[in-house]
Scaffold this motif. Structure first.
Motif, mmCIF file in Angstrom:
data_model
loop_
_atom_site.group_PDB
_atom_site.id
_atom_site.type_symbol
_atom_site.label_atom_id
_atom_site.label_comp_id
_atom_site.label_asym_id
_atom_site.label_seq_id
_atom_site.Cartn_x
_atom_site.Cartn_y
_atom_site.Cartn_z
ATOM 1 N N PHE A 181 -10.110 -8.227 -2.249
ATOM 2 C CA PHE A 181 -10.523 -8.173 -0.848
ATOM 3 C C PHE A 181 -9.361 -8.561 0.053
ATOM 4 O O PHE A 181 -8.450 -9.291 -0.340
ATOM 5 N N GLY A 182 -9.402 -8.023 1.265
ATOM 6 C CA GLY A 182 -8.395 -8.352 2.257
ATOM 7 C C GLY A 182 -9.069 -8.703 3.568
ATOM 8 O O GLY A 182 -10.061 -8.081 3.957
ATOM 9 N N LYS A 183 -8.541 -9.705 4.237
ATOM 10 C CA LYS A 183 -9.091 -10.139 5.512
ATOM 11 C C LYS A 183 -8.063 -9.926 6.610
ATOM 12 O O LYS A 183 -6.896 -10.306 6.461
ATOM 13 N N SER A 184 -8.480 -9.307 7.701
ATOM 14 C CA SER A 184 -7.608 -9.092 8.857
ATOM 15 C C SER A 184 -8.406 -9.375 10.121
ATOM 16 O O SER A 184 -9.606 -9.687 10.063
ATOM 17 N N VAL A 185 -7.776 -9.238 11.276
ATOM 18 C CA VAL A 185 -8.494 -9.451 12.530
ATOM 19 C C VAL A 185 -9.573 -8.385 12.709
ATOM 20 O O VAL A 185 -10.563 -8.607 13.419
ATOM 21 N N SER A 186 -9.410 -7.246 12.071
ATOM 22 C CA SER A 186 -10.379 -6.154 12.206
ATOM 23 C C SER A 186 -11.629 -6.381 11.377
ATOM 24 O O SER A 186 -12.730 -5.999 11.774
ATOM 25 N N GLY A 187 -11.460 -6.983 10.207
ATOM 26 C CA GLY A 187 -12.606 -7.190 9.345
ATOM 27 C C GLY A 187 -12.202 -7.450 7.917
ATOM 28 O O GLY A 187 -11.027 -7.723 7.616
ATOM 29 N N LEU A 188 -13.177 -7.352 7.038
ATOM 30 C CA LEU A 188 -12.967 -7.581 5.621
ATOM 31 C C LEU A 188 -13.155 -6.272 4.868
ATOM 32 O O LEU A 188 -14.123 -5.547 5.103
ATOM 33 N N VAL A 189 -12.234 -5.985 3.959
ATOM 34 C CA VAL A 189 -12.369 -4.821 3.094
ATOM 35 C C VAL A 189 -12.354 -5.328 1.652
ATOM 36 O O VAL A 189 -11.539 -6.170 1.291
ATOM 37 N N ALA A 190 -13.292 -4.854 0.844
ATOM 38 C CA ALA A 190 -13.395 -5.258 -0.554
ATOM 39 C C ALA A 190 -13.467 -4.009 -1.418
ATOM 40 O O ALA A 190 -14.048 -2.996 -1.011
ATOM 41 N N ALA A 191 -12.896 -4.088 -2.613
ATOM 42 C CA ALA A 191 -12.838 -2.887 -3.443
ATOM 43 C C ALA A 191 -12.602 -3.228 -4.907
ATOM 44 O O ALA A 191 -12.206 -4.344 -5.259
ATOM 45 N N SER A 192 -12.818 -2.227 -5.742
ATOM 46 C CA SER A 192 -12.590 -2.371 -7.177
ATOM 47 C C SER A 192 -11.119 -2.311 -7.533
ATOM 48 O O SER A 192 -10.723 -2.764 -8.607
ATOM 49 N N GLN A 193 -10.316 -1.715 -6.644
ATOM 50 C CA GLN A 193 -8.902 -1.540 -6.939
ATOM 51 C C GLN A 193 -8.021 -2.169 -5.869
ATOM 52 O O GLN A 193 -8.344 -2.123 -4.675
ATOM 53 N N PHE A 194 -6.897 -2.695 -6.311
ATOM 54 C CA PHE A 194 -5.922 -3.329 -5.439
ATOM 55 C C PHE A 194 -5.418 -2.355 -4.378
ATOM 56 O O PHE A 194 -5.318 -2.688 -3.196
ATOM 57 N N ASN A 195 -5.140 -1.109 -4.787
ATOM 58 C CA ASN A 195 -4.570 -0.156 -3.826
ATOM 59 C C ASN A 195 -5.568 0.295 -2.770
ATOM 60 O O ASN A 195 -5.175 0.747 -1.687
ATOM 61 N N GLN A 196 -6.853 0.164 -3.033
ATOM 62 C CA GLN A 196 -7.842 0.512 -2.009
ATOM 63 C C GLN A 196 -7.832 -0.495 -0.866
ATOM 64 O O GLN A 196 -8.254 -0.171 0.245
ATOM 65 N N VAL A 197 -7.335 -1.692 -1.147
ATOM 66 C CA VAL A 197 -7.242 -2.719 -0.109
ATOM 67 C C VAL A 197 -5.894 -2.634 0.607
ATOM 68 O O VAL A 197 -5.831 -2.563 1.834
ATOM 69 N N TYR A 198 -4.792 -2.647 -0.158
ATOM 70 C CA TYR A 198 -3.497 -2.700 0.532
ATOM 71 C C TYR A 198 -3.137 -1.379 1.216
ATOM 72 O O TYR A 198 -2.277 -1.357 2.096
ATOM 73 N N LYS A 199 -3.799 -0.282 0.840
ATOM 74 C CA LYS A 199 -3.561 0.997 1.524
ATOM 75 C C LYS A 199 -4.534 1.204 2.691
ATOM 76 O O LYS A 199 -4.424 2.190 3.419
ATOM 77 N N HIS A 200 -5.467 0.300 2.856
ATOM 78 C CA HIS A 200 -6.431 0.401 3.951
ATOM 79 C C HIS A 200 -5.708 0.236 5.288
ATOM 80 O O HIS A 200 -4.790 -0.584 5.403
ATOM 81 N N PRO A 201 -6.081 1.000 6.304
ATOM 82 C CA PRO A 201 -5.382 0.913 7.589
ATOM 83 C C PRO A 201 -5.395 -0.467 8.232
ATOM 84 O O PRO A 201 -4.542 -0.764 9.080
ATOM 85 N N TRP A 202 -6.327 -1.332 7.844
ATOM 86 C CA TRP A 202 -6.317 -2.696 8.373
ATOM 87 C C TRP A 202 -5.181 -3.525 7.775
ATOM 88 O O TRP A 202 -4.906 -4.628 8.249
ATOM 89 N N HIS A 203 -4.533 -3.008 6.717
ATOM 90 C CA HIS A 203 -3.524 -3.803 6.011
ATOM 91 C C HIS A 203 -2.189 -3.097 5.797
ATOM 92 O O HIS A 203 -1.147 -3.749 5.749
ATOM 93 N N ASN A 204 -2.197 -1.777 5.652
ATOM 94 C CA ASN A 204 -1.004 -1.116 5.115
ATOM 95 C C ASN A 204 0.225 -1.146 6.017
ATOM 96 O O ASN A 204 1.332 -0.867 5.563
ATOM 97 N N ASN A 205 0.059 -1.470 7.287
ATOM 98 C CA ASN A 205 1.219 -1.490 8.181
ATOM 99 C C ASN A 205 1.851 -2.874 8.346
ATOM 100 O O ASN A 205 2.866 -3.020 9.026
ATOM 101 N N HIS A 206 1.236 -3.865 7.745
ATOM 102 C CA HIS A 206 1.808 -5.214 7.879
ATOM 103 C C HIS A 206 1.676 -6.017 6.582
ATOM 104 O O HIS A 206 1.309 -7.189 6.590
#
Length: 607
Positions: free
Chosen positions: A148-173
């Motif tokens: 899971f990843g937490k950002s100012v936009s929200g929380l994203v949770a997934a079965s795979q690491f790349n589904q989180v770090y490639k999510h637009p809430w995370h991938n640019n920073h």
């Protein structure tokens, strides 16, 4: 067994459907049978299903509880779902899947009590629409992944690491976390709850996390498997516990088989499976290197147990043809080279079956590793001051009385950690200047060198929540890349509880895994047992010097090195060069470096 993606927003809308679907598709191999999504009030859930129980559309997810209060995505299997349905009087079930029972239990018991009752392997995201809370939870052994990843936009949770770090809430920073990157290069995997990125995490085994719309996170450890020995009399013999567990894990609406090695664990599982399912088949790994090949022992097991056996050969040709697909299977940096044979045998098994039983966990729970014995035998060195034992060790080594490097470690914890680390401390310290390991890792490798029984249990705890996690990552990613579910009977809650409450004395190699050896001796001739442990291995040193050499040199020396802003790359490259100059033969350490580069190249990580 499946793959999912979940969004729970704080201050931003959910991502557009096409973006969400693209990220969800990254785990399609985990669940190729059906894909569904739902979106409601700042929540978006997506699910890729591998149909195992009730293969009809009634078992599809995301799923809502009968009251519509709880919305869920759930990856895994609940082995006690029938017992729970009977115990809690669950009627009017819309399907025969374990997910159906989970949904009814949530309405009846609530989140926390429901999770405490579950016995299985699972990663679950639960949205409580009444309280507007999001829950994340993972099985007590850590069999199934949950990032899971937490950002100012929200929380994203997934079965795979790349589904989180490639999510637009995370991938640019994305920012690499130096202590976690150092941990990877030492151990070859990411130790939960950390990942190599600062804002991306893993749910710890047995943990329940609750998040509200303000982004507040509350964590609670559901697992009760502690570092302290739990003294209690056993109500059942281990054989009865294991046979009952295997029986429950044989329940499947799709073809099921078992892995079979020449060791102790999988043959015992295979023997019990054969007693309850006569047509059970087995898959065995075979390698050309006689020093590593244990297929002949496995063939003897299969013949005696009258199990139809499939031999899967891993050859140098497989390395060339499968290496790229193999690295695609691991969306996180992962450095256990036995992932290659695991990937190959999983691919072959999937041609005939959808579910497999494995023997993983036996070594960790029943004292199967020789390193545990070695630590016990050398603990006395650390009873004396470092200034005394270092010159004493130099003398005894010179005289041939002992031959050990143990006394040269300043503290006992460092000695134990070195048993797991695959790159030397000097190389790691040079590659990561002034970078200390995380507090999580330090706590995991913190031991009290007092009573032998107490230390032995601490070592087992460490193996369970450290080394075993690497094994489980390997098996999950390699098998699910081929849409194959692997069940782990030794990691059933009842088996873990039995082991945790059992004290053992380990003085010689004969004492290692003694409980399991005794059970297996009741099923096969005793001379089959106690042969040299080879592990699930391949001739890596030879492959690195031959089939893989060109790619290693290209990937390590002639490609931009990921993380060069926090890593002294020269230290790692020098170590690889020394390997090819025959100055050391640490193939595993070289593999960690190579695998790091292959990960970021395979998965399009932004540099």
């Amino acid at each position: 067994m499946c793959g999912f993606l979940a969004e729970y927003t704080f201050s931003a809308p959910v991502t557009p459907p096409n973006t969400f679907q693209t990220l969800l598709a990254l785990s399609k191999h985990r669940g190729p049978d059906a894909t569904n999504t739902i979106q409601n009030n700042g929540v978006q859930l997506g699910f890729n299903r591998l149909a195992i129980l009730d293969t009809s559309p009634k078992g599809n997810q995301p799923k809502k509880s009968p009251s519509n209060r709880y919305h869920v995505v759930f990856n895994g299997e609940l082995y006690n779902y029938k017992d729970l349905a009977e115990t809690h009087g669950l009627t009017n079930l819309a399907s025969t899947s374990d997910t159906e029972v989970l949904m009814h239990l949530l309405d009846k018991l609530g989140v926390e009590t429901t999770i405490q009752t579950l016995n299985g392997m699972f990663a679950i995201v639960i949205i409580d629409t009444k309280t507007d809370l999001c829950y994340l939870t993972r099985d007590f052994a850590g069999i199934k992944p949950l990032f899971f990843g937490k950002s100012v936009s929200g929380l994203v949770a997934a079965s795979q690491f790349n589904q989180v770090y490639k999510h637009p809430w995370h991938n640019n920073h994305l920012k690499l976390k130096p202590d976690s990157v150092k941990t990877y290069f030492a151990l070859g995997y990411m130790q939960a709850p950390d990942t190599v990125y600062k804002d991306v995490f893993q749910v710890k085994p047995g943990e329940l996390i609750c998040i509200n719309r303000q982004g507040d996170i509350n964590k609670k450890q559901q697992s009760h498997f502690s570092k302290n020995q739990q003294d209690a009399s056993q109500n059942q013999p281990l054989s009865s516990v294991l046979k009952n567990v295997v029986s429950k894990q044989l329940v499947s609406d799709v073809p099921i088989a078992t892995f079979l090695s020449g060791g102790i664990d999988s043959p015992l599982i295979g023997a019990y499976a054969k007693q309850q399912k006569n047509a059970i088949e087995a898959f065995t790994l075979q390698v050309a290197d006689a020093k590593l090949n244990e297929s002949d022992i496995a063939k003897a097991y299969a013949k005696h147990l009258k199990i139809k056996q499939h031999i899967v050969t891993v050859s140098p040709e497989d390395v060339r043809s499968e290496i790229e697909a193999h690295f695609l299977a691991f969306s996180e940096p992962f450095g256990d080279y036995s992932s290659i044979p695991t990937y190959v045998i999983s691919k072959e098994a999937r041609k005939r079956h959808t579910v497999m039983l494995s023997g993983d966990g036996g070594d960790e729970l029943f004292f199967g590793y020789p390193r545990m014995l070695d630590i016990l035998q050398k603990r006395w060195w650390f009873k004396m001051p470092y200034t005394v034992r270092k010159p004493l060790a130099a003398l005894t080594n010179k005289l041939g009385i002992t031959q050990t490097w143990a006394p040269y470690f300043k503290v006992f914890n460092a000695f134990v950690f070195n048993k797991h680390a695959k790159l030397p401390k000097a190389v790691l310290d040079k590659a990561f200047k002034n970078v200390k390991y995380s507090s999580t890792l330090k706590d995991l490798y913190k031991f009290k060198n007092k009573k032998k029984t107490e230390l032995l249990h601490q070592l087992r705890y460490n193996e369970f929540y450290a080394h075993l996690q690497r094994v489980l990552i390997k098996v999950d990613r390699a098998s699910m890349a081929n849409s194959l579910e692997v069940r782990v009977p030794f990691l059933d809650k009842n088996v873990i509880e039995w082991a945790w409450k059992t004290s053992r004395v380990v003085k010689t190699k004969k004492d290692l895994k003694k409980d399991l050896k005794q059970l297996l001796a009741n099923e096969v001739p005793e001379h089959f047992i106690n042969q040299k442990k080879m592990g699930f291995s391949v001739p890596l040193n030879h492959w690195l010097h031959n089939q893989l050499k060109t790619d290693v040199i290209k990937t390590v020396f002639h490609t931009n090195f990921y993380g060069d802003t926090i890593i002294n790359v020269a230290a790692l490259r020098d170590y690889v060069q020394d390997f090819y100059d025959n100055k050391h033969d640490n193939a595993w350490g070289v593999w960690h470096i190579y695998a790091w580069q292959k990960w970021w190249l395979a998965h399009g990580v932004k540099k």
